[in-house]
Every structure is written in C-alpha cells, then in structure tokens.
Enzyme design. Structure first.
Site, PDB file in Angstrom:
ATOM      1  N   HIS A 175      74.321  23.015  14.988  1.00  0.00           N
ATOM      2  CA  HIS A 175      74.150  23.665  13.690  1.00  0.00           C
ATOM      3  C   HIS A 175      73.246  24.879  13.852  1.00  0.00           C
ATOM      4  O   HIS A 175      72.170  24.795  14.440  1.00  0.00           O
ATOM      5  CB  HIS A 175      73.516  22.695  12.689  1.00  0.00           C
ATOM      6  CG  HIS A 175      73.019  23.367  11.434  1.00  0.00           C
ATOM      7  ND1 HIS A 175      71.680  23.427  11.088  1.00  0.00           N
ATOM      8  CD2 HIS A 175      73.688  24.034  10.453  1.00  0.00           C
ATOM      9  CE1 HIS A 175      71.539  24.092   9.964  1.00  0.00           C
ATOM     10  NE2 HIS A 175      72.742  24.459   9.544  1.00  0.00           N
ATOM     11  N   SER A 176      73.672  26.028  13.342  1.00  0.00           N
ATOM     12  CA  SER A 176      72.857  27.234  13.307  1.00  0.00           C
ATOM     13  C   SER A 176      72.357  27.582  14.715  1.00  0.00           C
ATOM     14  O   SER A 176      73.174  27.842  15.599  1.00  0.00           O
ATOM     15  CB  SER A 176      71.713  27.042  12.309  1.00  0.00           C
ATOM     16  OG  SER A 176      71.097  28.260  11.985  1.00  0.00           O
ATOM     17  N   LEU A 177      71.036  27.578  14.947  1.00  0.00           N
ATOM     18  CA  LEU A 177      70.523  27.849  16.290  1.00  0.00           C
ATOM     19  C   LEU A 177      71.162  26.922  17.310  1.00  0.00           C
ATOM     20  O   LEU A 177      71.518  27.336  18.417  1.00  0.00           O
ATOM     21  CB  LEU A 177      69.005  27.693  16.320  1.00  0.00           C
ATOM     22  CG  LEU A 177      68.348  27.733  17.706  1.00  0.00           C
ATOM     23  CD1 LEU A 177      68.566  29.070  18.393  1.00  0.00           C
ATOM     24  CD2 LEU A 177      66.864  27.393  17.602  1.00  0.00           C
ATOM     25  N   GLY A 187      74.101  25.663  17.218  1.00  0.00           N
ATOM     26  CA  GLY A 187      75.456  26.138  17.477  1.00  0.00           C
ATOM     27  C   GLY A 187      75.457  27.321  18.414  1.00  0.00           C
ATOM     28  O   GLY A 187      76.335  27.458  19.277  1.00  0.00           O
ATOM     29  N   HIS A 216      73.920  26.574   3.892  1.00  0.00           N
ATOM     30  CA  HIS A 216      73.716  26.656   5.340  1.00  0.00           C
ATOM     31  C   HIS A 216      73.561  25.270   5.968  1.00  0.00           C
ATOM     32  O   HIS A 216      73.944  25.070   7.117  1.00  0.00           O
ATOM     33  CB  HIS A 216      72.487  27.516   5.623  1.00  0.00           C
ATOM     34  CG  HIS A 216      72.273  27.810   7.073  1.00  0.00           C
ATOM     35  ND1 HIS A 216      73.225  28.452   7.848  1.00  0.00           N
ATOM     36  CD2 HIS A 216      71.229  27.539   7.910  1.00  0.00           C
ATOM     37  CE1 HIS A 216      72.768  28.574   9.095  1.00  0.00           C
ATOM     38  NE2 HIS A 216      71.571  28.029   9.154  1.00  0.00           N
TER      39      HIS A 216
END
Length: 283
Positions: free
Chosen positions: A97-99, A101, A259
């Site tokens: 997820h996010s970072l 990812g 997010h």
C-alpha cells in the site's frame, strides 16, 4: 494472528502473520508512517494465504536505523531481500500500500524471479520529479535532517489525542486510525510515546526521474494488480494513466474509499485481490 521477529544482518524487523501458514506466501508492505496493523482488516478476508505483514524499518515494532543512517527509498529493497531469505521463501506474492506498493514495485523489477505477482494499492511505481529539481531536493533534505535534531520530540498525552492526530494527518476512518495508532504507541517510564522514527518525516534526499520510474515498471515481468480508491490520491490515478502501457500483465481495479481504501473498505479490496491471485494460480 502471530507476532514474529525477523533478524537481518544489521536490523531487527517485526511483522504480523495472518492466515494459513501452509498457504501461498504473501509479503505485505504498509504505507509511510503506517505499520503492519494496516493489513488487519484485509487479512480477515484472505484466510487461505500465509500473509506476513512487515513493519518497515523505523515503523511499528521494528527497530530504527542506526544514528548515522537515513531512510533512503532504495535501501528498503535490500531489507525486503533479507526478509525473504530469513523467512526461507524462494518466491512470494507481494502486496503493498502506498510507500509499500512503491517498494514492492522496485523489488519486483529488481528480483523478478522471486515475485509471483504484485498488488499495489494506491500506488503505481515510484514517485518521480524532474532532474532539474535534484540539487534543491538534496539541499532541502540535508537541512531537514539537521533541523529535526534541534527540535524536541512531541508525543501525545493519551491514546485519544494520538488518534485525533492521525486523523488530521491522513484520509482514513476513525477505526482505521485507531488500528494504526495502537501499534504505534509505547509506554516508556510512564510516558506515552510514538514508536515511529522521527527521521521518517525528513525530506527524501533524491527522487527518481520519470524515465527511471518507468524503467523499473517496464522491468516487472509478473502479473500486476493495481487497486485505487475512488476518492484516493489523484497523483496515483494519473500515474496509472501515464504508465499503464509499461506493464505487460496489468489488471486495474477500483473501490469506493480514499487512500486507505484497503482498511476502510476491506471486503471489496479483498475480493479484487482474491480474484487476481486465483487467476495467477491458474496460469
């Protein structure tokens, strides 16, 4: 759920293990300033898989990097490589997820033989900046590191205040904020303190350029799923539009949410992931 420790050559990392220990292996990486607990809601719907959700260095229950080190994006790739060696996994599915990812995409490009599939939630490869910004980026980074040492650490007076602070910092529900905060606090001599390394809040020393980011995405050979929140970050959606042709085996999905869609809408996101992993297994 099981708490585990992973001892690397120069660092001890913590993780939460969910699901079926005999199932297909999944390494899950959380976002910036989050922790392994961010995958708790999702893991409840992925019980057939052996999911190890890592606390990245400086986050959650994991150790901080040494006093003379910093949190460079590319250093996390080596951490992940060591983690897989410690777990004894020759290959796995990666879920970020996010970072997390972003890190997962770098790892999948760098060590393609070890990644069966890649799922990125609210991420699509590295963030990028124009090369002309590099000198200013490095200057601001150095100054931010020096400045943080001059400031006293600020900690919440109680858990309720910590949850409020987390809600102000990002787009997520109160229950999701509570899940993250509970793993990110510790009592030290009767004082409630954040576990997160303050240096994570300093400015990155360098960003990849767009051609570099695209080169990493183009080097990914495994099947890829990208899940975006319908109210998530616009820059992620823009990166998908700009870069989707670079990934040979790409599946795109979207679910209502922001997010932290995997925490606030775990049933819908888990369904996307389950279908994707089942398709990968049938290849």
């Amino acid at each position: 759920m099981q708490e585990i420790n992973l001892v690397l050559k120069h660092l001890r990392l913590s993780a939460l293990r969910f699901g079926n220990p005999d199932g297909p292996k999944v390494l899950a990486l959380h976002g910036w300033l989050d922790n392994a607990a961010s995958f708790k809601p999702l893991a409840e719907h992925l019980c057939e898989w052996d999911v190890v959700a890592l606390d990245l260095a400086g986050h959650g229950h994991s150790e901080h990097r040494s006093a003379d080190a910093h949190y460079h994006l590319l250093d996390w790739v080596q951490d992940i490589h060591e983690v897989l060696n410690v777990l004894g996994w020759s290959s796995c599915h990666m879920l970020g997820h996010s970072l997390g990812g972003i890190i997962s995409s770098l790892y999948a490009a760098t060590f393609p033989q070890q990644v069966l599939s890649l799922t990125m939630i609210e991420a699509f490869g590295p963030l990028a900046m124009d090369p002309e910004s590099s000198a200013n980026q490095l200057r601001e980074s150095v100054l931010s590191r020096l400045a943080i040492d001059e400031k006293p650490a600020r900690h919440p007076p109680n858990t309720a205040k910590a949850i409020t602070a987390r809600l102000l910092a990002g787009d997520l529900s109160k229950s999701s904020a509570q899940t993250l905060v509970e793993r990110n606090l510790v009592q030290n001599d009767g004082v409630l303190m954040w576990r997160t390394d303050r240096r994570l809040r300093t400015i990155s020393s360098l960003r990849l350029t767009e051609p570099q980011a695209q080169a990493f995405l183009g080097a990914i050979s495994c099947p890829v799923l990208v899940v975006t929140g319908e109210q998530g970050f616009e820059k992620v959606r823009n990166n998908v539009l700009k870069r989707r042709e670079l990934v040979a085996q790409l599946v795109e999905a979207s679910s209502p949410g922001g997010h932290h869609v995997h925490m606030d809408n775990p049933v819908a996101v888990a369904e996307h992931i389950r279908c994707f992993w089942q398709q990968v297994a049938s290849l």
